[in-house]
Design an enzyme around this catalytic site. Sequence first.
Site, short mmCIF file in Angstrom:
data_model
loop_
_atom_site.label_atom_id
_atom_site.label_comp_id
_atom_site.label_asym_id
_atom_site.label_seq_id
_atom_site.Cartn_x
_atom_site.Cartn_y
_atom_site.Cartn_z
N SER A 36 2.75 -2.44 10.38
CA SER A 36 4.19 -2.47 10.66
C SER A 36 4.88 -3.79 10.29
O SER A 36 5.79 -4.23 10.98
CB SER A 36 4.46 -2.11 12.14
OG SER A 36 4.03 -0.80 12.40
N GLY A 64 1.59 2.01 10.95
CA GLY A 64 2.50 3.16 10.96
C GLY A 64 3.15 3.39 12.30
O GLY A 64 3.60 4.50 12.60
N GLU A 102 -7.08 4.60 7.84
CA GLU A 102 -6.65 5.99 7.61
C GLU A 102 -7.73 6.75 6.87
O GLU A 102 -7.82 7.97 6.98
CB GLU A 102 -5.33 6.01 6.82
CG GLU A 102 -4.15 5.63 7.71
CD GLU A 102 -2.89 5.22 6.96
OE1 GLU A 102 -2.84 5.37 5.73
OE2 GLU A 102 -1.97 4.74 7.63
N ASN A 161 0.87 -1.18 0.00
CA ASN A 161 0.00 0.00 0.00
C ASN A 161 0.91 1.23 0.00
O ASN A 161 1.49 1.56 1.03
CB ASN A 161 -0.89 -0.03 1.26
CG ASN A 161 -1.73 1.24 1.40
OD1 ASN A 161 -1.86 2.01 0.45
ND2 ASN A 161 -2.30 1.44 2.57
N GLU A 163 -6.03 -5.48 10.28
CA GLU A 163 -5.07 -4.41 10.54
C GLU A 163 -5.41 -3.73 11.86
O GLU A 163 -6.25 -2.80 11.90
CB GLU A 163 -5.15 -3.35 9.43
CG GLU A 163 -4.70 -3.81 8.08
CD GLU A 163 -4.03 -2.67 7.31
OE1 GLU A 163 -2.89 -2.85 6.90
OE2 GLU A 163 -4.64 -1.60 7.17
N HIS A 178 -9.82 1.21 4.60
CA HIS A 178 -8.57 1.40 5.37
C HIS A 178 -8.83 2.39 6.50
O HIS A 178 -9.51 3.40 6.30
CB HIS A 178 -7.46 1.91 4.43
CG HIS A 178 -6.10 1.82 5.05
ND1 HIS A 178 -5.70 2.64 6.09
CD2 HIS A 178 -5.06 0.98 4.82
CE1 HIS A 178 -4.47 2.32 6.45
NE2 HIS A 178 -4.06 1.31 5.70
N LYS A 191 0.13 4.21 -0.14
CA LYS A 191 -0.53 5.38 0.47
C LYS A 191 -0.35 6.59 -0.43
O LYS A 191 -0.26 6.45 -1.65
CB LYS A 191 0.01 5.62 1.88
CG LYS A 191 0.04 4.34 2.73
CD LYS A 191 0.17 4.63 4.18
CE LYS A 191 0.37 3.33 4.93
NZ LYS A 191 0.04 3.40 6.33
C1 PEP Z 1 -1.04 0.01 5.84
O1 PEP Z 1 -0.85 0.96 5.11
O2 PEP Z 1 -2.07 -0.63 5.74
C2 PEP Z 1 -0.01 -0.36 6.82
C3 PEP Z 1 -0.15 -1.48 7.45
O3 PEP Z 1 1.03 0.50 6.98
P1 PEP Z 1 2.43 0.17 7.72
O4 PEP Z 1 2.92 -1.13 7.14
O5 PEP Z 1 3.30 1.32 7.36
O6 PEP Z 1 2.15 0.06 9.18
#
Ligand code: PEP
Length: 250
Positions: free
Chosen positions: A211, A173, A97, A9, A167, A95, A11
């Site tokens: 992460s 993040g 975010e 992803n 998630e 997601h 982003k």
């Molecule tokens: C994500 O964007 O869904 C995500 C898990 O980000 P990160 O791996 O940076 O924590």
Amino acid sequence: MRRKIVVGNWKMNGSLASNELLLEALLEKISQTIPLDIVVCVPYPYLFQTQSHLKHSCIRWGAQNVAKFESGAFTGEVSVSMLKEFGASFVIIGHSERSTAYCESDENIATKFMMVKKAGITPILCVGETLIEREAGIMEKVVSKQLDTIIEMYGAEMFDETVIAYEPIWAIGSDLAASPEQAQVMHQFIREKLSSNIKVLKNLKIIYGGSVNPQNALQLFSMPDVDGGLVGRASLNSSDFQSICRSAEI
Ligand code: PEP
């Protein structure tokens, strides 16, 4: 055994120049015969660039969101048919975010999930709890409710040939990934919840996000109900992403 899948992803990152380098590096590093599905979900303006680079490779691509309507007066939105024109075969839905920043409801997410599925694109549905919810011990209840909205609106069979990304919001993040055991408990819970439908049980993939990095990927992906990962930051570095993909080759 279920074939694993690793989804990057990106982003809201990238530029024509930096994407060019990243896509070329991925093409060079990721073998055509790697026994897993690899996907990159890129910002909308870069779908054409991504399609041009990846169309003859084993890496597939997708978007990070989609409109819940087919077309019309929805300024700023992008429809599933537009994504299809650029060869997108996956779309991330719900997601955290996005749902946090734009107050997206479970009903909205469910409608998008159905639209994407109907169009023949694979939805990657994100579910997960906040830290407060985990500390209160209600993570299963929270995730269950997120899934129930889709089940109530469209039926459990809607999850056939889809991807659910567990998630935990506190892990995204943050550099604090869930432990493999924490991930396994939640993945098993999700699989058991949807297991009454045999086709879903066979074709649903449940991947972990939050992460994931080259150091923790192997342990996470070794858990019996973890079918791969949704990778944010580490997907922007070709060596890290390659290493994570290799960890899923088990
Ligand atoms: C994500 O964007 O869904 C995500 C898990 O980000 P990160 O791996 O940076 O924590």
